[in-house]
Design a protein around this motif. Structure first.
Motif, PDB file in Angstrom:
ATOM      1  N   UNK A  77     -58.104  35.628   9.960  1.00  0.00           N
ATOM      2  CA  UNK A  77     -58.349  34.962   8.713  1.00  0.00           C
ATOM      3  C   UNK A  77     -59.280  36.031   7.819  1.00  0.00           C
ATOM      4  N   UNK A  78     -59.920  36.374   8.501  1.00  0.00           N
ATOM      5  CA  UNK A  78     -60.740  37.691   7.931  1.00  0.00           C
ATOM      6  C   UNK A  78     -60.142  38.521   7.186  1.00  0.00           C
ATOM      7  N   UNK A  79     -59.333  38.982   8.087  1.00  0.00           N
ATOM      8  CA  UNK A  79     -58.295  40.469   7.744  1.00  0.00           C
ATOM      9  C   UNK A  79     -57.534  39.760   6.488  1.00  0.00           C
ATOM     10  N   UNK A  80     -56.871  38.650   6.777  1.00  0.00           N
ATOM     11  CA  UNK A  80     -56.069  38.253   5.503  1.00  0.00           C
ATOM     12  C   UNK A  80     -56.837  37.853   4.518  1.00  0.00           C
ATOM     13  N   UNK A  81     -58.096  37.444   4.356  1.00  0.00           N
ATOM     14  CA  UNK A  81     -58.791  37.278   3.041  1.00  0.00           C
ATOM     15  C   UNK A  81     -59.225  38.877   2.444  1.00  0.00           C
ATOM     16  N   UNK A  82     -59.417  39.443   3.363  1.00  0.00           N
ATOM     17  CA  UNK A  82     -59.895  41.166   2.896  1.00  0.00           C
ATOM     18  C   UNK A  82     -58.799  41.525   2.142  1.00  0.00           C
ATOM     19  N   UNK A  83     -57.574  41.554   2.794  1.00  0.00           N
ATOM     20  CA  UNK A  83     -56.385  42.178   2.010  1.00  0.00           C
ATOM     21  C   UNK A  83     -55.851  41.379   0.975  1.00  0.00           C
ATOM     22  N   UNK A  84     -55.842  39.728   1.094  1.00  0.00           N
ATOM     23  CA  UNK A  84     -55.290  39.332  -0.286  1.00  0.00           C
ATOM     24  C   UNK A  84     -56.373  39.097  -1.248  1.00  0.00           C
ATOM     25  N   UNK A  85     -57.589  39.669  -1.105  1.00  0.00           N
ATOM     26  CA  UNK A  85     -58.467  39.500  -2.197  1.00  0.00           C
ATOM     27  C   UNK A  85     -58.024  40.716  -3.191  1.00  0.00           C
ATOM     28  N   UNK A  86     -57.656  41.565  -2.941  1.00  0.00           N
ATOM     29  CA  UNK A  86     -56.994  42.751  -3.723  1.00  0.00           C
ATOM     30  C   UNK A  86     -55.619  42.809  -4.123  1.00  0.00           C
ATOM     31  N   UNK A  87     -54.655  42.180  -3.658  1.00  0.00           N
ATOM     32  CA  UNK A  87     -53.306  42.133  -3.682  1.00  0.00           C
ATOM     33  C   UNK A  87     -52.790  40.953  -3.078  1.00  0.00           C
ATOM     34  N   UNK A  88     -51.517  40.643  -3.930  1.00  0.00           N
ATOM     35  CA  UNK A  88     -50.769  39.691  -3.309  1.00  0.00           C
ATOM     36  C   UNK A  88     -49.714  40.054  -2.351  1.00  0.00           C
ATOM     37  N   UNK A  89     -49.246  39.141  -1.575  1.00  0.00           N
ATOM     38  CA  UNK A  89     -47.866  39.358  -0.805  1.00  0.00           C
ATOM     39  C   UNK A  89     -48.256  40.067   0.583  1.00  0.00           C
ATOM     40  N   UNK A  90     -49.299  39.760   1.255  1.00  0.00           N
ATOM     41  CA  UNK A  90     -49.650  40.153   2.465  1.00  0.00           C
ATOM     42  C   UNK A  90     -48.988  39.562   3.476  1.00  0.00           C
ATOM     43  N   UNK A  91     -48.342  40.321   4.261  1.00  0.00           N
ATOM     44  CA  UNK A  91     -47.331  39.558   5.438  1.00  0.00           C
ATOM     45  C   UNK A  91     -48.195  39.394   6.919  1.00  0.00           C
ATOM     46  N   UNK A  92     -47.669  38.729   7.461  1.00  0.00           N
ATOM     47  CA  UNK A  92     -48.122  38.488   9.006  1.00  0.00           C
ATOM     48  C   UNK A  92     -48.183  39.585   9.647  1.00  0.00           C
ATOM     49  N   UNK A  93     -47.205  40.428   9.580  1.00  0.00           N
ATOM     50  CA  UNK A  93     -47.011  41.711  10.191  1.00  0.00           C
ATOM     51  C   UNK A  93     -48.356  42.608   9.747  1.00  0.00           C
ATOM     52  N   UNK A  94     -48.420  42.718   8.692  1.00  0.00           N
ATOM     53  CA  UNK A  94     -49.872  43.620   8.178  1.00  0.00           C
ATOM     54  C   UNK A  94     -50.810  43.241   8.812  1.00  0.00           C
ATOM     55  N   UNK A  95     -51.385  41.926   8.750  1.00  0.00           N
ATOM     56  CA  UNK A  95     -52.798  41.442   9.434  1.00  0.00           C
ATOM     57  C   UNK A  95     -52.542  41.605  10.830  1.00  0.00           C
ATOM     58  N   UNK A  96     -51.397  41.432  11.584  1.00  0.00           N
ATOM     59  CA  UNK A  96     -51.197  41.905  12.957  1.00  0.00           C
ATOM     60  C   UNK A  96     -51.705  43.142  13.265  1.00  0.00           C
ATOM     61  N   UNK A  97     -51.291  44.086  12.577  1.00  0.00           N
ATOM     62  CA  UNK A  97     -51.092  45.654  12.833  1.00  0.00           C
ATOM     63  C   UNK A  97     -52.554  45.986  12.613  1.00  0.00           C
ATOM     64  N   UNK A  98     -53.207  45.275  11.602  1.00  0.00           N
ATOM     65  CA  UNK A  98     -54.583  45.619  11.243  1.00  0.00           C
ATOM     66  C   UNK A  98     -55.798  45.075  12.464  1.00  0.00           C
ATOM     67  N   UNK A  99     -55.333  43.773  12.977  1.00  0.00           N
ATOM     68  CA  UNK A  99     -56.005  43.059  13.830  1.00  0.00           C
ATOM     69  C   UNK A  99     -55.872  43.820  15.227  1.00  0.00           C
ATOM     70  N   UNK A 100     -54.655  44.538  15.596  1.00  0.00           N
ATOM     71  CA  UNK A 100     -54.439  45.223  16.735  1.00  0.00           C
ATOM     72  C   UNK A 100     -54.900  46.868  16.443  1.00  0.00           C
ATOM     73  N   UNK A 101     -54.942  47.070  15.368  1.00  0.00           N
ATOM     74  CA  UNK A 101     -55.412  48.437  15.227  1.00  0.00           C
ATOM     75  C   UNK A 101     -54.382  49.464  15.622  1.00  0.00           C
ATOM     76  N   UNK A 102     -52.940  49.048  15.139  1.00  0.00           N
ATOM     77  CA  UNK A 102     -51.775  49.911  15.260  1.00  0.00           C
ATOM     78  C   UNK A 102     -51.335  50.712  14.226  1.00  0.00           C
ATOM     79  N   UNK A 103     -52.067  50.634  13.015  1.00  0.00           N
ATOM     80  CA  UNK A 103     -51.574  51.536  11.997  1.00  0.00           C
ATOM     81  C   UNK A 103     -52.912  52.500  11.357  1.00  0.00           C
ATOM     82  N   UNK A 104     -52.653  53.271  10.441  1.00  0.00           N
ATOM     83  CA  UNK A 104     -53.796  53.797   9.589  1.00  0.00           C
ATOM     84  C   UNK A 104     -54.383  52.774   8.455  1.00  0.00           C
ATOM     85  N   UNK A 105     -53.917  51.674   8.725  1.00  0.00           N
ATOM     86  CA  UNK A 105     -54.675  50.608   7.696  1.00  0.00           C
ATOM     87  C   UNK A 105     -56.111  50.613   8.127  1.00  0.00           C
ATOM     88  N   UNK A 106     -56.485  51.063   9.367  1.00  0.00           N
ATOM     89  CA  UNK A 106     -57.935  50.887   9.731  1.00  0.00           C
ATOM     90  C   UNK A 106     -58.552  51.860   8.711  1.00  0.00           C
TER      91      UNK A 106
END
Length: 238
Positions: A77-106
């Motif tokens: 929920x915190x990651x979703x709040x951070x991402x959606x605070x600056x843009x619309x259309x945040x996907x579940x896959x994006x949140x998962x990737x950041x949560x698990x540290x899978x991409x350079x979104x870190x």
């Protein structure tokens, strides 16, 4: 941001139950009606201890499992709040990737900017100047204050850096900070330099400044009097 559209639930993958009845615990993240992603929690729970998406009972094991579930839910929920605070259309896959540290979104904007400053500082006196270093530190401070005031977060992922963000930053500098057009250009040029380094490092691919047009200072007009002298100071005193 509307967190009522976000749901984090947990279930057992019973098809992989072991001989003792322990199953992998899975998480399912739903954002809105159509964005869904699932991932393993990297823990197992016994079927006999599981009900309604949580471990039951007051045993130490049950408490540890539920604590882990609560932690993952809060982080998602915190990651979703951070991402959606600056843009619309945040996907579940994006949140998962950041949560698990899978991409350079870190890699986040301010953290990268600070590393840039650190590397710049090492070159002062060699091929960089202390004055330029101070300029980058000032640019960082303005950017940090903008992100905190505009989005109520301490940093943003590079994926949130787009034309809309830059235009809002420009407006903030001109209206909230009351900075002159030349100063705004100076600050955004420094941000451009940092973004260029991030592109060179392969952190982001798209250049977010395309379409951005800063307000340029108006050229100072000087009008000559009949004697060919600009009347901006008193020549009679000389």
């Amino acid at each position: 941001m509307n967190q009522t559209n976000v749901k984090v639930s947990f279930y057992l993958k019973k098809s992989e139950s072991d001989a003792d009845g322990y199953c992998p615990v899975m998480a399912r993240l739903n954002i809105g009606k159509y964005s869904e992603s699932a991932f393993s929690m990297k823990l197992r729970a016994p079927q006999k201890m599981w009900a309604a998406g949580r471990a039951t009972g007051k045993s130490v094991a049950a408490k540890e499992i539920n604590s882990r579930l609560d932690e993952i839910r809060a982080r998602a929920l915190g990651i979703y709040a951070e991402l959606s605070a600056v843009r619309d259309g945040v996907s579940a896959e994006e949140v998962k990737h950041r949560l698990l540290g899978m991409t350079s979104e870190q890699e986040t904007l301010l953290a990268y900017f600070m590393k840039f400053i650190g590397n710049f500082e090492k070159r002062v006196g060699i091929n960089r100047t202390a004055k330029s270093l101070a300029g980058y530190k000032n640019a960082y401070s303005h950017l940090e204050r903008f992100i905190r005031s505009q989005y109520k977060v301490s940093d943003i992922p590079f994926t949130a850096l787009d034309l809309s963000f830059i235009e809002k930053y420009d407006l903030h500098l001109r209206t909230k900070c009351h900075l002159a057009p030349g100063t705004v250009i100076n600050l955004t040029v420094r941000l451009k330099t940092v973004v260029g380094e991030a592109i060179a490092d392969g952190i982001i691919a798209a250049y977010p400044f395309f379409g951005y047009e800063p307000v340029h200072p108006k050229p100072e007009q000087k009008y000559l009097n009949g004697r060919g002298i600009a009347p901006d100071y008193d020549h009679t005193a000389s």
